[in-house]
Scaffold this motif. Structure first.
Motif, PDB file in Angstrom:
ATOM      1  N   VAL A 145       0.858  -1.182   0.000  1.00 60.45           N
ATOM      2  CA  VAL A 145       0.000   0.000   0.000  1.00 60.45           C
ATOM      3  C   VAL A 145       0.893   1.230   0.000  1.00 60.45           C
ATOM      4  O   VAL A 145       1.793   1.359   0.834  1.00 60.45           O
ATOM      5  N   VAL A 146       0.647   2.129  -0.958  1.00 65.73           N
ATOM      6  CA  VAL A 146       1.409   3.373  -1.074  1.00 65.73           C
ATOM      7  C   VAL A 146       0.454   4.528  -0.780  1.00 65.73           C
ATOM      8  O   VAL A 146      -0.641   4.590  -1.328  1.00 65.73           O
ATOM      9  N   VAL A 147       0.864   5.439   0.102  1.00 62.01           N
ATOM     10  CA  VAL A 147       0.060   6.620   0.431  1.00 62.01           C
ATOM     11  C   VAL A 147       0.626   7.790  -0.352  1.00 62.01           C
ATOM     12  O   VAL A 147       1.841   7.991  -0.399  1.00 62.01           O
ATOM     13  N   LEU A 148      -0.269   8.597  -0.964  1.00 63.96           N
ATOM     14  CA  LEU A 148       0.172   9.734  -1.767  1.00 63.96           C
ATOM     15  C   LEU A 148      -0.869  10.836  -1.710  1.00 63.96           C
ATOM     16  O   LEU A 148      -1.809  10.769  -0.926  1.00 63.96           O
ATOM     17  N   GLY A 149      -0.727  11.846  -2.517  1.00 61.60           N
ATOM     18  CA  GLY A 149      -1.697  12.932  -2.590  1.00 61.60           C
ATOM     19  C   GLY A 149      -1.489  13.984  -1.524  1.00 61.60           C
ATOM     20  O   GLY A 149      -0.449  14.030  -0.851  1.00 61.60           O
ATOM     21  N   SER A 150      -2.507  14.817  -1.352  1.00 62.58           N
ATOM     22  CA  SER A 150      -2.377  15.971  -0.455  1.00 62.58           C
ATOM     23  C   SER A 150      -2.161  15.557   0.996  1.00 62.58           C
ATOM     24  O   SER A 150      -1.611  16.337   1.784  1.00 62.58           O
ATOM     25  N   PHE A 151      -2.539  14.351   1.374  1.00 64.69           N
ATOM     26  CA  PHE A 151      -2.294  13.896   2.740  1.00 64.69           C
ATOM     27  C   PHE A 151      -0.803  13.861   3.051  1.00 64.69           C
ATOM     28  O   PHE A 151      -0.396  14.050   4.195  1.00 64.69           O
ATOM     29  N   THR A 152       0.008  13.631   2.041  1.00 60.76           N
ATOM     30  CA  THR A 152       1.456  13.525   2.254  1.00 60.76           C
ATOM     31  C   THR A 152       2.172  14.863   2.070  1.00 60.76           C
ATOM     32  O   THR A 152       3.384  14.899   1.915  1.00 60.76           O
ATOM     33  N   THR A 153       1.396  15.944   2.104  1.00 59.31           N
ATOM     34  CA  THR A 153       1.967  17.289   2.033  1.00 59.31           C
ATOM     35  C   THR A 153       1.745  17.997   3.365  1.00 59.31           C
ATOM     36  O   THR A 153       1.198  17.417   4.308  1.00 59.31           O
ATOM     37  N   LYS A 154       2.110  19.251   3.412  1.00 56.03           N
ATOM     38  CA  LYS A 154       1.914  20.050   4.621  1.00 56.03           C
ATOM     39  C   LYS A 154       0.524  20.676   4.698  1.00 56.03           C
ATOM     40  O   LYS A 154       0.226  21.408   5.633  1.00 56.03           O
ATOM     41  N   LYS A 155      -0.332  20.369   3.729  1.00 55.30           N
ATOM     42  CA  LYS A 155      -1.688  20.918   3.712  1.00 55.30           C
ATOM     43  C   LYS A 155      -2.386  20.579   5.030  1.00 55.30           C
ATOM     44  O   LYS A 155      -2.448  19.416   5.433  1.00 55.30           O
ATOM     45  N   GLU A 156      -2.931  21.599   5.692  1.00 52.60           N
ATOM     46  CA  GLU A 156      -3.520  21.399   7.019  1.00 52.60           C
ATOM     47  C   GLU A 156      -4.756  20.506   6.990  1.00 52.60           C
ATOM     48  O   GLU A 156      -4.972  19.691   7.876  1.00 52.60           O
ATOM     49  N   ARG A 157      -5.573  20.665   5.943  1.00 55.76           N
ATOM     50  CA  ARG A 157      -6.832  19.910   5.868  1.00 55.76           C
ATOM     51  C   ARG A 157      -6.970  19.247   4.488  1.00 55.76           C
ATOM     52  O   ARG A 157      -7.742  19.715   3.653  1.00 55.76           O
ATOM     53  N   PRO A 158      -6.240  18.157   4.251  1.00 54.57           N
ATOM     54  CA  PRO A 158      -6.385  17.465   2.969  1.00 54.57           C
ATOM     55  C   PRO A 158      -7.793  16.905   2.830  1.00 54.57           C
ATOM     56  O   PRO A 158      -8.440  16.569   3.825  1.00 54.57           O
ATOM     57  N   ALA A 159      -8.273  16.807   1.609  1.00 51.24           N
ATOM     58  CA  ALA A 159      -9.643  16.329   1.376  1.00 51.24           C
ATOM     59  C   ALA A 159      -9.799  14.848   1.715  1.00 51.24           C
ATOM     60  O   ALA A 159     -10.866  14.413   2.144  1.00 51.24           O
ATOM     61  N   ASP A 160      -8.734  14.074   1.525  1.00 52.61           N
ATOM     62  CA  ASP A 160      -8.831  12.632   1.724  1.00 52.61           C
ATOM     63  C   ASP A 160      -7.441  12.031   1.811  1.00 52.61           C
ATOM     64  O   ASP A 160      -6.452  12.741   1.755  1.00 52.61           O
ATOM     65  N   VAL A 161      -7.399  10.727   1.960  1.00 50.93           N
ATOM     66  CA  VAL A 161      -6.136   9.985   1.925  1.00 50.93           C
ATOM     67  C   VAL A 161      -6.165   9.150   0.655  1.00 50.93           C
ATOM     68  O   VAL A 161      -7.074   8.353   0.454  1.00 50.93           O
ATOM     69  N   ASP A 162      -5.199   9.354  -0.213  1.00 52.28           N
ATOM     70  CA  ASP A 162      -5.110   8.597  -1.460  1.00 52.28           C
ATOM     71  C   ASP A 162      -4.161   7.419  -1.268  1.00 52.28           C
ATOM     72  O   ASP A 162      -3.080   7.572  -0.698  1.00 52.28           O
ATOM     73  N   PHE A 163      -4.584   6.269  -1.756  1.00 46.03           N
ATOM     74  CA  PHE A 163      -3.777   5.057  -1.686  1.00 46.03           C
ATOM     75  C   PHE A 163      -3.630   4.455  -3.074  1.00 46.03           C
ATOM     76  O   PHE A 163      -4.552   4.522  -3.882  1.00 46.03           O
ATOM     77  N   ILE A 164      -2.510   3.838  -3.319  1.00 44.40           N
ATOM     78  CA  ILE A 164      -2.376   2.858  -4.394  1.00 44.40           C
ATOM     79  C   ILE A 164      -2.236   1.528  -3.670  1.00 44.40           C
ATOM     80  O   ILE A 164      -1.314   1.340  -2.878  1.00 44.40           O
ATOM     81  N   VAL A 165      -3.190   0.641  -3.906  1.00 43.82           N
ATOM     82  CA  VAL A 165      -3.197  -0.672  -3.268  1.00 43.82           C
ATOM     83  C   VAL A 165      -2.800  -1.690  -4.325  1.00 43.82           C
ATOM     84  O   VAL A 165      -3.499  -1.879  -5.314  1.00 43.82           O
TER      85      VAL A 165
END
Length: 108
Positions: A33-53
């Motif tokens: 499982v790889v986590v990516l997207g805005s969750f892995t940035t410094k953004k205070e309130r990312p919309a979601d957690v993106d995964f590549i499964v």
């Protein structure tokens, strides 16, 4: 991982997302499982957690992928569908797409 859990909102969406991945892993053999997207940035309130499964499969030479967005069956979930319709219209044009629903029992 801890650096991405610096506020209560991030902890909440991580816990809910992690729970879903754990449940999915009980019925699908997951390799990585790889986590990516805005969750892995410094953004205070990312919309979601993106995964590549990455699921364990035999290499048949066929390339495929599926995007799935899990949302709660609440007002928020319904608003997510409305937002997705707006995005589809902007991206593809009003007459060039169709969203549809189906009953999971119809897949068997």
């Amino acid at each position: 991982m801890e650096k991405f859990l610096d506020n209560e909102y991030r902890k909440l969406i991580w816990d809910k997302s992690k729970d879903l991945i754990n449940k999915i892993s009980t019925v699908i053999d997951i390799d990585k499982v790889v986590v990516l997207g805005s969750f892995t940035t410094k953004k205070e309130r990312p919309a979601d957690v993106d995964f590549i499964v990455m699921v364990k499969t035999k290499d048949t030479g066929e390339d495929w992928s599926t995007d799935i967005q899990f949302v709660p069956y609440t007002k928020f979930g319904e608003e997510t569908i409305v937002d997705a319709k707006k995005w589809m219209e902007e991206k593809y044009g009003k007459d060039n797409y169709q969203m549809f629903e189906f009953d999971v029992s119809d897949l068997k």
